[in-house]
Design a protein around this motif. Structure first.
Motif, PDB file in Angstrom:
ATOM      1  N   LYS A  22       0.820  -1.204   0.000  1.00  0.00           N
ATOM      2  CA  LYS A  22       0.000   0.000   0.000  1.00  0.00           C
ATOM      3  C   LYS A  22       0.857   1.258   0.000  1.00  0.00           C
ATOM      4  O   LYS A  22       0.547   2.240  -0.704  1.00  0.00           O
ATOM      5  CB  LYS A  22      -0.926  -0.011   1.221  1.00  0.00           C
ATOM      6  N   ALA A  23       1.927   1.245   0.776  1.00  0.00           N
ATOM      7  CA  ALA A  23       2.816   2.409   0.786  1.00  0.00           C
ATOM      8  C   ALA A  23       3.479   2.603  -0.572  1.00  0.00           C
ATOM      9  O   ALA A  23       3.587   3.736  -1.073  1.00  0.00           O
ATOM     10  CB  ALA A  23       3.872   2.239   1.885  1.00  0.00           C
ATOM     11  N   ALA A  24       3.913   1.503  -1.189  1.00  0.00           N
ATOM     12  CA  ALA A  24       4.537   1.622  -2.515  1.00  0.00           C
ATOM     13  C   ALA A  24       3.527   2.068  -3.568  1.00  0.00           C
ATOM     14  O   ALA A  24       3.859   2.817  -4.486  1.00  0.00           O
ATOM     15  CB  ALA A  24       5.151   0.285  -2.910  1.00  0.00           C
ATOM     16  N   ARG A  25       2.277   1.656  -3.437  1.00  0.00           N
ATOM     17  CA  ARG A  25       1.256   2.076  -4.397  1.00  0.00           C
ATOM     18  C   ARG A  25       0.959   3.564  -4.265  1.00  0.00           C
ATOM     19  O   ARG A  25       0.761   4.267  -5.256  1.00  0.00           O
ATOM     20  CB  ARG A  25      -0.011   1.262  -4.191  1.00  0.00           C
ATOM     21  N   ALA A  54      10.514  -1.510  -6.444  1.00  0.00           N
ATOM     22  CA  ALA A  54       9.926  -1.437  -5.108  1.00  0.00           C
ATOM     23  C   ALA A  54       8.736  -2.370  -4.967  1.00  0.00           C
ATOM     24  O   ALA A  54       8.458  -2.864  -3.870  1.00  0.00           O
ATOM     25  CB  ALA A  54       9.505   0.006  -4.810  1.00  0.00           C
ATOM     26  N   GLY A  55       8.004  -2.635  -6.079  1.00  0.00           N
ATOM     27  CA  GLY A  55       6.895  -3.572  -5.996  1.00  0.00           C
ATOM     28  C   GLY A  55       7.361  -4.965  -5.615  1.00  0.00           C
ATOM     29  O   GLY A  55       6.763  -5.630  -4.749  1.00  0.00           O
ATOM     30  N   GLY A 209      11.514  -8.946  -7.461  1.00  0.00           N
ATOM     31  CA  GLY A 209      10.532  -9.915  -6.995  1.00  0.00           C
ATOM     32  C   GLY A 209      10.480 -11.176  -7.825  1.00  0.00           C
ATOM     33  O   GLY A 209      10.257 -12.279  -7.298  1.00  0.00           O
ATOM     34  N   ALA A 210      10.701 -11.061  -9.161  1.00  0.00           N
ATOM     35  CA  ALA A 210      10.646 -12.244 -10.019  1.00  0.00           C
ATOM     36  C   ALA A 210      11.798 -13.197  -9.723  1.00  0.00           C
ATOM     37  O   ALA A 210      11.607 -14.418  -9.625  1.00  0.00           O
ATOM     38  CB  ALA A 210      10.658 -11.821 -11.484  1.00  0.00           C
TER      39      ALA A 210
END
Length: 439
Positions: A22-25, A54-55, A209-210
């Motif tokens: 949520k913060a990154a969004r 960041a995601g 992330g991947a």
């Protein structure tokens, strides 16, 4: 098995991932740079790359914090060493992916770091040399295959959820807390990140992330196989869990080999890209990949649980091969555009007629008739138009009120009665009789 500890780790991973996502969004939706009075366009490329990494970092931090807390509380039990090695190797690969998001790195450098992280995992797992080599190769191959699935919104997250569920089921069948800790935390982290990565995605996993997700899935499969009892057919059941990722890798390699393209150069030739060419929506492609992955995952889990015969694994394998052959028929590369032949520009200049010599003077030949368009308007011809000046007939005098001749030519000759003269015929006959006839 410490069931409460595994559930608590999963809840912690879900909570941390949701809060950080949520913060990154919010940071992604916030205006990047205030309006510049000078009119210059704001530079948002570096910020976009940072938010893309960041995601994926939200999943890394959520899963890492949950697994780290479980290790401190002793949830992993005797498998604390392999779990810690897997978490450390996945963290190294995640940092490498984050650097690649900010600035692309050489493929050789990335492959070297991933191989070192895989060696760290197998060394802390305490495998034999032959098994360690096979496990390291498996981790590098499968981790890269899963990372390549991150080509569409929700694709890798959906496939990762299904695969993690299969690994968790296999770990629960064996009763090992350490083998179940990582898949449980990964399921919670991906589930918390899925709403932000679904179409239209606000956050992406990116290379950070991947790579982390693929490395954790591959390492969990290798650790589960190494710790499986002798009666389990882990050598056949666990590789089936990575069927979709390996199918996408095979599709890409074959396509680029046939098209004589570099296998390291990313192009629009993955499964999701070909499904999009078949008019499948982005959410539909993610759902199809999840269903495709669910068939071999369920079959492999039932084979691992000794419910089905290992020969039944050939059914999803044959279906995957048929699907890859069908997807190869879909064109993935655009045909090279041929340069269009340029037409020579039409000559819009009007040719000046050559002067025609006549006895007693010169005059210009009459210009060719100008075609009138269908609209009824006559095109305008640039330049002044001079009337032809006929030659003066011998014996005729010009009247006194005749206009003075133009510069560089003769005036219009007229008879005594004021009528214009007629030029002599080309045979040399005098024009006086013709003038007399007309008078």
């Amino acid at each position: 098995m410490n069931v409460l500890g595994i559930i608590a780790s999963g809840v912690a991973a879900l909570f941390v991932t949701v809060v950080l996502a949520k913060a990154a969004r919010r940071a992604a939706l916030r205006p990047s740079v205030p309006h510049d009075p000078s009119g210059r366009a704001p530079r948002t490329r570096g910020r976009a790359r940072l938010l893309r990494g960041a995601g994926g970092a939200t999943v890394v931090l959520g899963v890492g914090a949950a697994v780290g807390g479980g290790l401190v509380l002793g949830v992993a039990g005797d498998a604390a060493g392999p779990v810690a090695g897997t978490l450390a190797g996945a963290g190294i690969v995640a940092v490498l992916g984050l650097l690649h998001d900010l600035r692309p790195l050489w493929p050789v450098l990335r492959l070297t770091v991933q191989s070192g992280a895989a060696v760290l995992v197998v060394c802390l797992a305490g495998l034999s040399p032959a098994a360690a080599v096979m496990a390291a190769l498996w981790i590098v191959l499968v981790a890269g295959a899963f990372a390549l699935l991150d080509q569409s919104d929700g694709a890798l997250v959906a496939v990762g959820l299904v695969t993690s569920a299969g690994l968790l089921a296999c770990a629960v069948l064996d009763g090992g807390s350490g083998a179940a800790l990582l898949p449980a935390a990964l399921i919670a982290g991906l589930f918390g990140f899925l709403p932000h990565n679904w179409r239209p995605a606000r956050l992406h996993l990116g290379g950070c992330g991947a790579q982390f997700t693929g490395f954790v899935l591959a390492s969990c499969g290798a650790l589960t196989q190494s710790a499986a009892p002798s009666g389990r057919t882990a050598w056949a059941a666990l590789p089936a869990l990575a069927t979709v990722a390996l199918a996408d890798l095979a599709l890409v390699v074959i396509s680029r080999r046939r098209a004589r393209r570099s296998p390291l150069r990313d192009s629009g030739d993955h499964i999701t890209h070909r499904l999009r060419r078949l008019r499948v929506t982005v959410p539909g492609a993610a759902i199809l990949l999840a269903l495709w992955a669910g068939v071999p995952v369920v079959t492999g889990t039932l084979v691992y649980a000794r419910v089905l015969h290992p020969a039944l694994l050939l059914v999803p394998l044959a279906g995957t091969v048929a699907a890859v052959l069908a997807l190869l028929r879909i064109p993935a590369y655009a045909a090279p555009s041929r340069p269009k032949a340029r037409r020579a520009p039409a000559d819009r200049t009007q040719a000046v007629p050559a002067p025609v010599p006549v006895p007693g003077g010169t005059r210009r030949a009459p210009a060719a008739p100008v075609p009138v368009p269908s609209t009824g308007t006559v095109p305008v011809v640039a330049g002044p138009v001079r009337p032809a000046a006929p030659a003066l007939v011998p014996g005729a005098t010009a009247p006194a009120d005749a206009a003075p001749p133009a510069s560089g030519g003769t005036g219009t000759a007229r008879t005594a009665e004021g009528r214009p003269t007629v030029p002599p015929p080309p045979t040399g006959r005098s024009g006086a009789p013709v003038a007399a006839d007309r008078s």
